[in-house]
Design a protein around this motif. Sequence first.
Motif, PDB file in Angstrom:
ATOM      1  N   ARG A 223      53.027  43.160  19.939  1.00 51.50           N
ATOM      2  CA  ARG A 223      52.381  43.824  21.070  1.00 51.50           C
ATOM      3  C   ARG A 223      53.052  45.172  21.336  1.00 51.50           C
ATOM      4  NH1 ARG A 223      51.524  41.226  27.150  1.00 51.50           N
ATOM      5  NH2 ARG A 223      50.385  43.004  28.032  1.00 51.50           N
ATOM      6  N   GLY A 224      52.245  46.198  21.446  1.00 50.80           N
ATOM      7  CA  GLY A 224      52.750  47.525  21.762  1.00 50.80           C
ATOM      8  C   GLY A 224      52.837  48.469  20.582  1.00 50.80           C
ATOM      9  N   LEU A 225      52.942  47.946  19.360  1.00 55.76           N
ATOM     10  CA  LEU A 225      53.047  48.828  18.195  1.00 55.76           C
ATOM     11  C   LEU A 225      51.682  49.440  17.898  1.00 55.76           C
ATOM     12  CD1 LEU A 225      54.735  50.021  15.900  1.00 55.76           C
ATOM     13  CD2 LEU A 225      54.097  48.013  14.512  1.00 55.76           C
ATOM     14  N   GLU A 226      51.605  50.768  17.972  1.00 55.02           N
ATOM     15  CA  GLU A 226      50.337  51.475  17.806  1.00 55.02           C
ATOM     16  C   GLU A 226      50.092  51.932  16.377  1.00 55.02           C
ATOM     17  OE1 GLU A 226      47.927  52.265  20.089  1.00 55.02           O
ATOM     18  OE2 GLU A 226      48.903  51.127  21.681  1.00 55.02           O
ATOM     19  N   ALA A 227      51.128  52.417  15.705  1.00 52.27           N
ATOM     20  CA  ALA A 227      50.958  53.005  14.377  1.00 52.27           C
ATOM     21  C   ALA A 227      52.330  53.146  13.740  1.00 52.27           C
ATOM     22  CB  ALA A 227      50.264  54.367  14.471  1.00 52.27           C
ATOM     23  N   ILE A 228      52.343  53.376  12.417  1.00 50.24           N
ATOM     24  CA  ILE A 228      53.603  53.590  11.705  1.00 50.24           C
ATOM     25  C   ILE A 228      53.497  54.827  10.825  1.00 50.24           C
ATOM     26  CG2 ILE A 228      54.131  51.121  11.708  1.00 50.24           C
ATOM     27  CD1 ILE A 228      53.467  51.111   8.668  1.00 50.24           C
ATOM     28  N   HIS A 229      54.659  55.358  10.458  1.00 48.49           N
ATOM     29  CA  HIS A 229      54.754  56.465   9.511  1.00 48.49           C
ATOM     30  C   HIS A 229      55.770  56.078   8.439  1.00 48.49           C
ATOM     31  CE1 HIS A 229      56.628  60.117   7.852  1.00 48.49           C
ATOM     32  NE2 HIS A 229      55.417  60.654   7.953  1.00 48.49           N
ATOM     33  N   LEU A 230      55.430  56.351   7.188  1.00 46.60           N
ATOM     34  CA  LEU A 230      56.292  56.029   6.061  1.00 46.60           C
ATOM     35  C   LEU A 230      56.565  57.282   5.244  1.00 46.60           C
ATOM     36  CD1 LEU A 230      54.353  52.852   4.802  1.00 46.60           C
ATOM     37  CD2 LEU A 230      56.307  52.881   6.374  1.00 46.60           C
ATOM     38  N   ASN A 231      57.813  57.438   4.783  1.00 47.36           N
ATOM     39  CA  ASN A 231      58.090  58.470   3.799  1.00 47.36           C
ATOM     40  C   ASN A 231      58.577  57.850   2.489  1.00 47.36           C
ATOM     41  OD1 ASN A 231      60.595  58.022   5.450  1.00 47.36           O
ATOM     42  ND2 ASN A 231      61.507  59.461   4.001  1.00 47.36           N
ATOM     43  N   PHE A 232      58.162  56.597   2.269  1.00 45.52           N
ATOM     44  CA  PHE A 232      58.395  55.930   0.981  1.00 45.52           C
ATOM     45  C   PHE A 232      57.275  54.904   0.819  1.00 45.52           C
ATOM     46  CE2 PHE A 232      60.917  53.035  -1.887  1.00 45.52           C
ATOM     47  CZ  PHE A 232      61.105  53.945  -2.903  1.00 45.52           C
ATOM     48  N   ALA A 233      56.043  55.408   0.800  1.00 45.51           N
ATOM     49  CA  ALA A 233      54.872  54.532   0.761  1.00 45.51           C
ATOM     50  C   ALA A 233      54.766  53.830  -0.592  1.00 45.51           C
ATOM     51  CB  ALA A 233      53.605  55.340   1.026  1.00 45.51           C
ATOM     52  N   GLN A 234      54.266  52.604  -0.566  1.00 44.00           N
ATOM     53  CA  GLN A 234      54.101  51.798  -1.781  1.00 44.00           C
ATOM     54  C   GLN A 234      52.612  51.518  -1.970  1.00 44.00           C
ATOM     55  OE1 GLN A 234      56.965  51.186  -3.549  1.00 44.00           O
ATOM     56  NE2 GLN A 234      57.934  52.380  -1.916  1.00 44.00           N
ATOM     57  N   THR A 235      51.996  52.137  -2.982  1.00 45.81           N
ATOM     58  CA  THR A 235      50.554  51.983  -3.168  1.00 45.81           C
ATOM     59  C   THR A 235      50.167  51.377  -4.512  1.00 45.81           C
ATOM     60  OG1 THR A 235      50.263  54.211  -4.092  1.00 45.81           O
ATOM     61  CG2 THR A 235      50.150  53.993  -1.676  1.00 45.81           C
ATOM     62  N   ILE A 236      51.109  51.180  -5.414  1.00 46.27           N
ATOM     63  CA  ILE A 236      50.768  50.647  -6.739  1.00 46.27           C
ATOM     64  C   ILE A 236      50.302  49.199  -6.603  1.00 46.27           C
ATOM     65  CG2 ILE A 236      51.649  50.087  -9.045  1.00 46.27           C
ATOM     66  CD1 ILE A 236      53.627  52.396  -8.711  1.00 46.27           C
ATOM     67  N   PRO A 237      49.128  48.859  -7.108  1.00 42.04           N
ATOM     68  CA  PRO A 237      48.634  47.482  -6.987  1.00 42.04           C
ATOM     69  C   PRO A 237      49.410  46.538  -7.892  1.00 42.04           C
ATOM     70  CG  PRO A 237      47.138  48.771  -8.337  1.00 42.04           C
ATOM     71  CD  PRO A 237      48.163  49.738  -7.801  1.00 42.04           C
ATOM     72  N   ASP A 238      49.358  45.258  -7.556  1.00 37.57           N
ATOM     73  CA  ASP A 238      50.077  44.283  -8.372  1.00 37.57           C
ATOM     74  C   ASP A 238      49.502  44.201  -9.781  1.00 37.57           C
ATOM     75  OD1 ASP A 238      51.730  43.736  -6.258  1.00 37.57           O
ATOM     76  OD2 ASP A 238      50.566  42.027  -5.546  1.00 37.57           O
ATOM     77  N   LYS A 239      48.194  44.337  -9.898  1.00 39.38           N
ATOM     78  CA  LYS A 239      47.553  44.356 -11.200  1.00 39.38           C
ATOM     79  C   LYS A 239      47.141  45.786 -11.512  1.00 39.38           C
ATOM     80  CE  LYS A 239      43.990  42.179 -14.041  1.00 39.38           C
ATOM     81  NZ  LYS A 239      42.863  41.202 -14.081  1.00 39.38           N
ATOM     82  N   ILE A 240      47.823  46.395 -12.454  1.00 38.93           N
ATOM     83  CA  ILE A 240      47.587  47.797 -12.773  1.00 38.93           C
ATOM     84  C   ILE A 240      46.468  47.904 -13.809  1.00 38.93           C
ATOM     85  CG2 ILE A 240      48.625  49.910 -13.651  1.00 38.93           C
ATOM     86  CD1 ILE A 240      51.328  48.818 -12.739  1.00 38.93           C
ATOM     87  N   PRO A 241      45.404  48.624 -13.493  1.00 38.41           N
ATOM     88  CA  PRO A 241      44.307  48.749 -14.456  1.00 38.41           C
ATOM     89  C   PRO A 241      44.712  49.553 -15.690  1.00 38.41           C
ATOM     90  CG  PRO A 241      43.955  50.185 -12.567  1.00 38.41           C
ATOM     91  CD  PRO A 241      45.143  49.333 -12.235  1.00 38.41           C
ATOM     92  N   GLU A 242      43.984  49.356 -16.767  1.00 35.99           N
ATOM     93  CA  GLU A 242      44.293  50.076 -18.005  1.00 35.99           C
ATOM     94  C   GLU A 242      43.964  51.556 -17.885  1.00 35.99           C
ATOM     95  OE1 GLU A 242      42.549  48.321 -21.424  1.00 35.99           O
ATOM     96  OE2 GLU A 242      43.458  46.350 -21.105  1.00 35.99           O
ATOM     97  N   LYS A 243      42.842  51.882 -17.243  1.00 32.80           N
ATOM     98  CA  LYS A 243      42.453  53.272 -17.080  1.00 32.80           C
ATOM     99  C   LYS A 243      42.953  53.762 -15.733  1.00 32.80           C
ATOM    100  CE  LYS A 243      38.524  56.439 -17.314  1.00 32.80           C
ATOM    101  NZ  LYS A 243      37.050  56.573 -17.500  1.00 32.80           N
ATOM    102  N   LEU A 244      43.724  54.847 -15.748  1.00 36.56           N
ATOM    103  CA  LEU A 244      44.359  55.343 -14.532  1.00 36.56           C
ATOM    104  C   LEU A 244      43.907  56.755 -14.203  1.00 36.56           C
ATOM    105  CD1 LEU A 244      48.038  54.197 -15.229  1.00 36.56           C
ATOM    106  CD2 LEU A 244      46.341  53.032 -13.808  1.00 36.56           C
ATOM    107  N   GLU A 245      43.736  57.016 -12.910  1.00 39.29           N
ATOM    108  CA  GLU A 245      43.520  58.372 -12.426  1.00 39.29           C
ATOM    109  C   GLU A 245      44.829  59.160 -12.567  1.00 39.29           C
ATOM    110  OE1 GLU A 245      40.626  59.588 -11.482  1.00 39.29           O
ATOM    111  OE2 GLU A 245      39.666  57.635 -11.835  1.00 39.29           O
ATOM    112  N   PRO A 246      44.777  60.490 -12.572  1.00 39.64           N
ATOM    113  CA  PRO A 246      46.008  61.282 -12.763  1.00 39.64           C
ATOM    114  C   PRO A 246      47.123  60.930 -11.786  1.00 39.64           C
ATOM    115  CG  PRO A 246      44.092  62.684 -13.018  1.00 39.64           C
ATOM    116  CD  PRO A 246      43.568  61.351 -12.555  1.00 39.64           C
TER     117      PRO A 246
END
Length: 410
Positions: A223-246
Amino acid sequence: MAAVIVSRRALLKGAAASLALSALPARAQQADPFTPFRYRAPDEALADLKRRLGAVRWPEAATEPGFAQGPSLKELQDFIRHWRDRYDWRKTESRLNAWPQFKTEIDGLGIHFMHVRSPHENALPIILTHGWPSTILLFQKVIEPLTNPTAHGGTAAEAFHVVVTSLPGFGFSDKPTEPGWNAERTARAWAELMRRLGYERYVAQGGDWGAFVTTALAQQKPRGLEAIHLNFAQTIPDKIPEKLEPDQKKAVEAYTKFQESGFAYGMLQATKPQLAGYLLADSPVAQAAWLYDIFDGGTGTTGRPENLIPIDDMLDEITLYWLTNSSASSARFYREQAAILKGRNNPGVVDLPVGVSVFPHDLPPARSWAPLVYPNLFYWNEVDRGGHFAQLEVPDLFVAELRNCFSKVR
């Protein structure tokens, strides 16, 4: 520096205590006990440190240049000479003790924190969490601009009430005596701390392991937490596709390279943290080399990270690790998180609003993958300077990022 595996007491007394407690909201003063805290290193501890720094048995030089095998002999010798002959811990200690500090017991553990209230009445409360190899001193250059923006190029509408916590086993927080103090448990403690402080609405920020704690906090939705900010974000999915964007290819390649050539310390701390303690607790030079190497990697340099982060700022962190004998207890955070992540590439989906700042010399997250883990991503900015320790390296940019990000949720 944390990583996700891609494939796999001294107390304030008398009037001083009253002044420090006055920084807390009235509700917090009445509800739960906070023990005012100050630290003064014993004279004999500093004398012992200088003695050890003057009695070093050095190895031979590496067979490769730069930091390929770890800090170069000459550069580390220069670094240690500065620590022994020119660095003054008492100046840092005085600066640290100028901020209101407290300890409180949460979930059976003594938690240390700084609580610096803004002079601006409508300031937004924020809880900042460091990682490894950092301490609360990671934020020493940004506290004043955040709490008193009108004195640092900002406006009253950009002010924050700042809470800076010491992770369990780091700095002045107690050392856990049982397993289980991972990011999730720490996040629950942070939520309780903010409740005790009386904050009914706040935001949170973190990098390195602090990003994992902040992520866990958002996932728990206190309760009370509105938002967060990260300067070490983790976005790599657990299953990495074969074809990748740059941007995806860049992120995967950077993490893979880091694990192959720069994560030896993390593998040791995630598997044998007690061994790390034995290696570092008896030698300040070993402690310095261990952390100096990470400062180099975190700034993207190949030698002399002090060209980007002032040498005394690095020594502030290293000295606090040494004086509090935190090498083993801080390393255990890696083992605790390894048991949770178990080869996952990110800590899971965050439904609360998330803001992200990307500094160029840090491990890069992929923007195109961000919606998979941050479906309520409301801020994303890639800046042109700084690295893993942006709070020390480019504090002006770090402050600007927090101001810009959270202006959208005030």
